[in-house]
Write a protein that holds these residues in place. Structure first.
Motif: not given
Length: 559
Positions: A24-44
């Motif tokens: 599902x991921x071409x690189x770690x960057x894809x994992x980051x993009x998914x996380x930013x999209x899903x969890x934008x409002x959360x505290x990291x």
């Protein structure tokens, strides 16, 4: 993978797959993009009382990515990050990866000599460094390929409170030695430049390098383990799969990680930083875990902690603090012990105080790092390092590469998608640690029982582990050989109640006036703290083999 060759499968918790899929991921960057999209409002992240959301991490890491690209750095350029746990670390790390560049993690406690080696060996062209140690880089900056330096401070990223923190550190505690690095800029200025020069996000390939993770390796020479995007992605997914049974049993809206281990170390980088990003978790960043009072206060203020990765020495220090006895962590789900062996007495006391056992694991920088680990569902400390994680094979082998029978000790050899591509620009060293059938030779001695449980018996006899960090005698002996008055030396590890092991140096001197104090003062300049000898003993001769090789084992046997 057939079960006949993989006995650990039958002991996997229900729901844990035998392998992982990163397609599902071409690189770690894809994992980051998914996380930013899903969890934008959360505290990291939570740092010194101030939080940063996933949306903010998305924006600021994109700005840092644009800054790096505005410098004219090419895809694959190495970016060194020399920071403790602070928001600037993940911003710079994610930003560098989103620019298609390679992250080189650097210990902020390194001496100039150690830093020079790592920067020169990696070929790093950019450096992000804490102002407290900028003077260390200043001494050697002319001899490296670094041309772009971003200097930051402990408080730079947290507003007005941070200004007060920095004032105290600089002018009251005097913890920021004077430095001068022409052309350097601060972190906020780098982000502003990125905003002014927006660039697109680069999407690396799975086989592109993500990290050069420097390690002592198995020979004692400081080498960069080449970790590809697919290596790190695989290990993140392996740990994710391993955690799932616990999350199924105890559904949690947002996982909270206590990140007390340094993110520049591979254990915290994966177990806290990257798994945290994958899960949309909150990482509570601890900039200085040695300040136990502040750490305990932080734990008291955050009772919602679910995961606490740590090392034996940290757990041991905490359980011996009277103020920790008053602490309650009602939501603690998993305590993960790694980096060094967990002692039974420490594990038992920890569980008695917290109600949660320590799930010990095992891995190396070369394996991204997790190779095997105990289930988060264990009810008590097992004394083993657990089972190989999904997609991983572990084989116990003799010096002749013959597979040992269950229960027989041999070298722990590892094969799986998380195993490094090799050592940076060291093909011979890479060949020396790989078996003909593709297993990485860890240099550690262990056993595997009939159920697939791995137990660490011992390390390579000469390796020393101080608070989870590997120390190799050769580096210190080589350094001592340059000190006038030293004829020869041998360095060994001895038991230490605070750090697990400490370094002891035996020296034969050819200048009678040489003192132990002079040796220690010399090492203080040349070596970071955990590598320095705590004891120096002078002898008239050192034990040697019949061919003249110094026998360190005979010195270890004195203890």
């Amino acid at each position: 993978m057939a079960e006949v060759n993989h006995p650990w499968f039958r002991n996997y918790p229900p729901g844990v797959p035998h392998d992982v899929d990163i397609s599902a991921y071409g690189s770690l960057v894809d994992l980051f993009e998914e996380s930013f999209s899903r969890h934008a409002a959360r505290d990291a992240y939570l740092y010194l009382g101030k939080s940063m959301s996933y949306a903010e991490l998305d924006r600021q890491s994109a700005e840092f990515s644009s800054y790096l690209q505005s410098l004219g750095l090419q895809r694959g350029a190495r970016v060194a990050i020399m920071l403790p746990n602070m928001p600037q670390f993940p911003i710079a790390m994610v930003g560098a990866l989103r620019a298609g560049m390679v992250v080189v993690n650097v210990n902020p406690l390194y001496t100039s000599r150690e830093l020079e080696h790592q920067l020169r060996d990696s070929g790093a062209e950019a450096l992000v460094i804490l102002e407290n140690v900028a003077h260390v880089y200043e001494k050697i900056m002319a001899s490296t390929a670094v041309r772009h330096v971003v200097v930051t401070s402990i408080g730079e990223h947290i507003g007005v409170k941070g200004m007060l923190v920095d004032f105290v550190l600089r002018h009251v505690k005097k913890l920021v030695p004077a430095w001068r690095i022409p052309g350097s800029i601060n972190f906020q200025a780098a982000l502003r430049r990125g905003r002014q020069n927006p660039a697109g996000i680069v999407h690396p390939a799975r086989d592109d390098i993500a990290f050069l993770q420097y390690t002592g390796g198995t020979t004692g020479v400081s080498k960069g383990a080449v970790l590809l995007h697919r290596n790190i992605l695989s290990n993140v997914m392996q740990v994710d799969a391993w955690l799932e049974p616990a999350l199924t049993r105890h559904p949690i809206d947002q996982l909270v990680f206590l990140c007390a281990l340094p993110l520049y170390h591979i254990f915290a980088l994966t177990a806290c930083g990257l798994v945290g990003l994958r899960k949309g978790g909150l990482n509570i960043l601890v900039p200085n875990p040695k300040d136990l009072g502040a750490l305990i206060k932080l734990i008291r203020q955050n009772p919602g902690i679910h995961l606490f990765p740590g090392v034996n020495t940290l757990f041991n220090a905490l359980i011996h603090r009277p103020d920790f006895a008053e602490i309650r962590m009602p939501n603690l789900m998993v305590t993960i012990g790694g980096g060094m062996a967990v002692q039974q007495t420490v594990a038992d006391k920890w569980q008695a105080m917290t109600g949660v056992p320590i799930a010990e694991g095992y891995g190396l920088s070369e394996t991204s790092p997790v190779a095997c680990v105990n289930s988060p569902l264990i009810e008590r400390y097992t004394g083993s390092a657990g089972l190989p994680v999904p997609g991983t094979e572990i084989s116990i082998r003799g010096d002749d590469n013959v597979v040992m029978d269950p229960g027989e000790a041999g070298e722990i050899c590892i094969r799986g998608p998380q195993v490094m591509a090799g050592y940076w620009q060291r093909p011979e060293d890479t060949a020396n640690v790989m078996t003909p059938d593709g297993f990485f030779k860890s240099g550690d001695i262990g056993t595997m029982d009939e159920g697939g449980y791995v137990r660490i018996v011992d390390r390579k006899k000469d390796m020393i582990v101080v608070s989870g960090f590997k120390v190799f005698p050769f580096e210190i002996e080589d350094l001592l050989s340059r000190l006038p008055g030293v004829l020869e030396s041998a360095v060994v590890g001895v038991p230490d109640p605070d750090t697990g092991e400490s370094v002891k140096a035996y020296i034969v001197k050819n200048d009678p006036s040489l003192t132990a104090e002079q040796v220690m003062a010399y090492c203080k300049v040349q070596l970071t703290n955990y590598k320095r000898p705590k004891q120096v003993v002078f002898k008239t001769e050192l034990p040697k083999s019949n061919v003249g090789k110094i026998l360190r084992r005979e010195l270890r046997d004195l203890h």
